[in-house]
Design a protein around this motif. Structure first.
Motif, short mmCIF file in Angstrom:
data_model
loop_
_atom_site.label_atom_id
_atom_site.label_comp_id
_atom_site.label_asym_id
_atom_site.label_seq_id
_atom_site.Cartn_x
_atom_site.Cartn_y
_atom_site.Cartn_z
N LEU A 2 -0.53 8.15 -4.60
CA LEU A 2 -0.87 8.43 -3.22
C LEU A 2 -1.73 9.69 -3.16
O LEU A 2 -1.30 10.75 -3.63
CB LEU A 2 0.39 8.63 -2.37
N GLU A 3 -2.93 9.55 -2.62
CA GLU A 3 -3.77 10.71 -2.35
C GLU A 3 -3.74 11.00 -0.86
O GLU A 3 -3.82 10.07 -0.04
CB GLU A 3 -5.22 10.47 -2.77
N ILE A 4 -3.64 12.28 -0.51
CA ILE A 4 -3.70 12.70 0.89
C ILE A 4 -4.92 13.60 1.05
O ILE A 4 -4.92 14.74 0.60
CB ILE A 4 -2.42 13.42 1.34
N GLN A 5 -5.97 13.04 1.63
CA GLN A 5 -7.20 13.79 1.87
C GLN A 5 -7.40 13.92 3.37
O GLN A 5 -8.11 13.13 4.00
CB GLN A 5 -8.39 13.09 1.20
N THR A 6 -6.71 14.91 3.94
CA THR A 6 -6.76 15.15 5.38
C THR A 6 -6.96 16.64 5.63
O THR A 6 -6.87 17.46 4.72
CB THR A 6 -5.45 14.70 6.05
N ALA A 7 -7.20 16.98 6.89
CA ALA A 7 -7.38 18.39 7.24
C ALA A 7 -6.14 19.20 6.95
O ALA A 7 -6.22 20.39 6.59
CB ALA A 7 -7.77 18.50 8.72
N ASP A 8 -4.95 18.59 7.08
CA ASP A 8 -3.69 19.28 6.81
C ASP A 8 -2.81 18.38 5.94
O ASP A 8 -1.92 17.69 6.46
CB ASP A 8 -2.98 19.61 8.13
N PRO A 9 -3.03 18.37 4.62
CA PRO A 9 -2.26 17.47 3.75
C PRO A 9 -0.76 17.72 3.80
O PRO A 9 0.02 16.77 3.68
CB PRO A 9 -2.83 17.78 2.35
N GLN A 10 -0.34 18.95 3.96
CA GLN A 10 1.09 19.25 3.97
C GLN A 10 1.80 18.60 5.15
O GLN A 10 2.95 18.16 5.03
CB GLN A 10 1.31 20.77 3.99
N ALA A 11 1.12 18.52 6.29
CA ALA A 11 1.73 17.88 7.46
C ALA A 11 1.95 16.40 7.20
O ALA A 11 2.98 15.83 7.62
CB ALA A 11 0.83 18.08 8.68
N VAL A 12 1.02 15.75 6.52
CA VAL A 12 1.20 14.34 6.18
C VAL A 12 2.28 14.18 5.12
O VAL A 12 3.12 13.29 5.20
CB VAL A 12 -0.13 13.72 5.70
N LEU A 13 2.26 15.07 4.13
CA LEU A 13 3.27 15.01 3.07
C LEU A 13 4.68 15.05 3.62
O LEU A 13 5.58 14.37 3.09
CB LEU A 13 3.05 16.18 2.10
N ALA A 14 4.90 15.79 4.68
CA ALA A 14 6.24 15.89 5.28
C ALA A 14 6.74 14.54 5.78
O ALA A 14 7.95 14.35 5.94
CB ALA A 14 6.21 16.90 6.42
N ARG A 15 5.84 13.59 6.01
CA ARG A 15 6.22 12.27 6.50
C ARG A 15 6.35 11.23 5.39
O ARG A 15 6.71 10.09 5.64
CB ARG A 15 5.19 11.76 7.52
N ILE A 16 6.05 11.63 4.15
CA ILE A 16 6.04 10.68 3.04
C ILE A 16 7.40 10.64 2.34
O ILE A 16 7.95 11.67 1.96
CB ILE A 16 4.94 11.04 2.02
N ASP A 17 7.93 9.44 2.17
CA ASP A 17 9.17 9.23 1.44
C ASP A 17 8.94 8.50 0.12
O ASP A 17 9.59 8.80 -0.89
CB ASP A 17 10.17 8.41 2.28
N ASN A 18 8.04 7.54 0.11
CA ASN A 18 7.92 6.63 -1.02
C ASN A 18 6.56 6.75 -1.71
O ASN A 18 5.54 6.38 -1.13
CB ASN A 18 8.10 5.18 -0.55
N ALA A 19 6.57 7.24 -2.93
CA ALA A 19 5.35 7.31 -3.73
C ALA A 19 5.74 7.67 -5.16
O ALA A 19 6.70 8.41 -5.39
CB ALA A 19 4.38 8.35 -3.17
N GLY A 20 4.97 7.13 -6.11
CA GLY A 20 5.22 7.47 -7.51
C GLY A 20 4.79 8.88 -7.82
O GLY A 20 5.55 9.69 -8.35
N ALA A 21 3.55 9.22 -7.49
CA ALA A 21 3.02 10.58 -7.63
C ALA A 21 2.10 10.82 -6.45
O ALA A 21 1.42 9.91 -5.96
CB ALA A 21 2.28 10.75 -8.95
N ILE A 22 2.04 12.07 -5.99
CA ILE A 22 1.30 12.42 -4.78
C ILE A 22 0.27 13.49 -5.13
O ILE A 22 0.59 14.48 -5.79
CB ILE A 22 2.25 12.93 -3.68
N PHE A 23 -0.96 13.29 -4.65
CA PHE A 23 -2.07 14.17 -4.96
C PHE A 23 -2.64 14.73 -3.66
O PHE A 23 -3.10 13.97 -2.81
CB PHE A 23 -3.15 13.40 -5.74
N LEU A 24 -2.60 16.05 -3.52
CA LEU A 24 -2.96 16.68 -2.26
C LEU A 24 -4.36 17.28 -2.30
O LEU A 24 -4.70 18.07 -3.21
CB LEU A 24 -1.96 17.79 -1.92
N GLY A 25 -5.18 16.94 -1.33
CA GLY A 25 -6.47 17.58 -1.15
C GLY A 25 -7.58 17.00 -2.01
O GLY A 25 -7.36 16.18 -2.90
N ALA A 26 -8.78 17.45 -1.73
CA ALA A 26 -9.97 16.91 -2.38
C ALA A 26 -10.06 17.23 -3.86
O ALA A 26 -10.79 16.56 -4.60
CB ALA A 26 -11.23 17.44 -1.67
#
Length: 439
Positions: free
Chosen positions: A334-358
């Motif tokens: 799961l990649e989170i490429q948003t203006a505020d990745p941490q805010a989206v991360l707080a809503r994530i429960d299910n993922a193998g590995a998570i990659f924040l930002g560009a």
């Protein structure tokens, strides 16, 4: 090329989200019959079956299934210096991250003389699978071996398919990395047959059964792991890869497209999914995908993956809806490429590995991030985790009560055993305090 799923203006239930998730048409279940036949063949005929399967499926018959030490030493000596440096740095980083995954031994005093110790005991023997079909994966050697070594596994066997381009040998880069890590029990065998060989052993090869099989592979490897589970442990059914990117208008569409293509080049069944609340971003990513698919090295493979039912651009109303869709998908990456990745991360429960930002692409995790790239695929991140040192450890509770501590709870044990109509449970305790019990 890539399909669009428009969920804007809807409020799907959890069940409806699961139904909307794009998946490959070929499932592990479809491959089960083929995998079962290959495993049964290995159980019945041992090395001969593995040789025949290699000739039929890998288009080469290896001179030997068990790799001689001389071939491993030759591969180590011939390893490209730049690749060796990159591998050694990857080993260093994965070893650091894996060491942090080993839980400490914890002793808890319940009452005077009543102690429970939680210890983490490694399995003794593990079979590590490294795929070798459409690409070569020396990085997967590192991701399998290092956490097992950190956990304290004493016996490691590694399997990888024989290569027609290398006269039926395991790919030399895979052999070299295994040699650098001190793994010398290596087999030129692949697919479901290799998983079966690990689970049941092959006496003619000196291959003893393992307690755990780990590593990624194609759908037939995943099916085989499901079939042997119970005979041996498995990490997860790691089949064709997948990536899901949550992005908003702040994301760079070129980077999003590049990251989707980077995983699509693995396999025609690879899943590449973008979930966004920005229609302009979706259109831009789609355009970049169409361009990249025609110019990238593995164009045919990428085009097939992006055009398949498992890949999509999903339009949603907001990032909360994007997170809900991602949780239903259960992405491997799961990649989170948003203006505020941490805010989206707080809503994530299910993922193998998570990659924040560009600047945290999945490619980083595939190689030198320090994280492990052997991750649950096909939605299994909804209930399982990626490979780590903990995969090779079993929690065990060690109970140590003294006489007075047991006497203090003897009445409770008797009462509970009577309530469950299992009086011998209580008798086993009271016998310790009856006349003459202590001689």
């Amino acid at each position: 090329m890539i399909q669009t799923i428009d969920l804007r203006g809807t409020r799907p239930t959890p069940a409806e989200l699961l139904a909307a998730v794009p998946r490959a048409a070929t499932s592990v279940t479809v491959a089960s019959d083929v995998a079962a036949a290959l495993i049964d063949d290995v159980r019945a005929r041992g090395e001969a079956a593995l040789l025949d399967q290699a000739e039929r499926l890998d288009r080469v018959r290896p001179a030997h299934v068990r790799v001689p030490a001389s071939e491993i030493a030759e591969a180590v000596a011939g390893l490209d210096p730049a690749v060796r440096t990159a591998i050694e740095e990857t080993i260093r980083r994965v070893r650091i991250a894996s060491a942090a995954q080993v839980p400490p031994r914890v002793t808890t005093t319940i009452a005077d003389g009543a102690v429970i110790t939680q210890r983490w005991q490694p399995v003794n023997r593990v079979g590590l699978y490294v795929p070798g079909g459409k690409a070569v994966y020396p990085s997967s050697v590192v991701m399998n071996v290092v956490p097992a070594q950190v956990a304290g596994v004493s016996s490691l066997a590694l399997a990888s398919p024989p290569q027609s381009d290398h006269a039926g040998r395991v790919h030399p880069t895979i052999l070299a990395v295994a040699g650098l890590l001190g793994v010398h029990e290596i087999y030129a065998m692949g697919g479901a047959g290799a998983v079966g060989a690990f689970a049941y052993g092959v006496p003619g090869l000196g291959l003893d059964p393992v307690q755990l099989v780990t590593g990624p592979g194609n759908v037939y490897v995943a099916a085989a792991k499901r079939l042997v589970r119970g005979v041996t442990g498995i990490d997860s059914e790691a089949g064709p890869t997948d990536i899901l990117v949550i992005a908003d208008a702040a994301a760079d569409p070129r980077l999003v497209a590049a990251d989707l293509v980077s995983q699509a080049e693995h396999d025609e069944l690879a899943a590449a999914v973008l979930v966004t609340d920005s229609a302009p971003l979706a259109a831009a990513v789609s355009a970049h995908l169409a361009e990249l698919a025609t110019t990238t090295t593995h164009s045919v493979r990428v085009t097939a993956a992006l055009s398949g039912p498992q890949s999509a651009i999903v339009l949603v109303d907001d990032l909360a809806a994007a997170a809900a869709f991602s949780n239903a998908f259960g992405p491997e990456h799961l990649e989170i490429q948003t203006a505020d990745p941490q805010a989206v991360l707080a809503r994530i429960d299910n993922a193998g590995a998570i990659f924040l930002g560009a600047y945290s692409p999945v490619s980083l995790g595939d190689y030198v991030a320090g994280s492990n790239h052997v991750l649950p695929t096909g939605g299994q991140a909804r209930f399982s985790s990626g490979l780590g040192a903990y995969t090779f450890l079993r929690p065990q509770q060690v109970v140590d009560y003294g006489r007075e501590a047991l006497l203090a709870v003897a009445g409770h044990i008797a009462a509970l055993s009577a309530a469950e109509a299992l009086p011998a449970h209580g008798d086993a305790v009271t016998a310790r305090f009856s006349a003459g019990a202590e001689g």
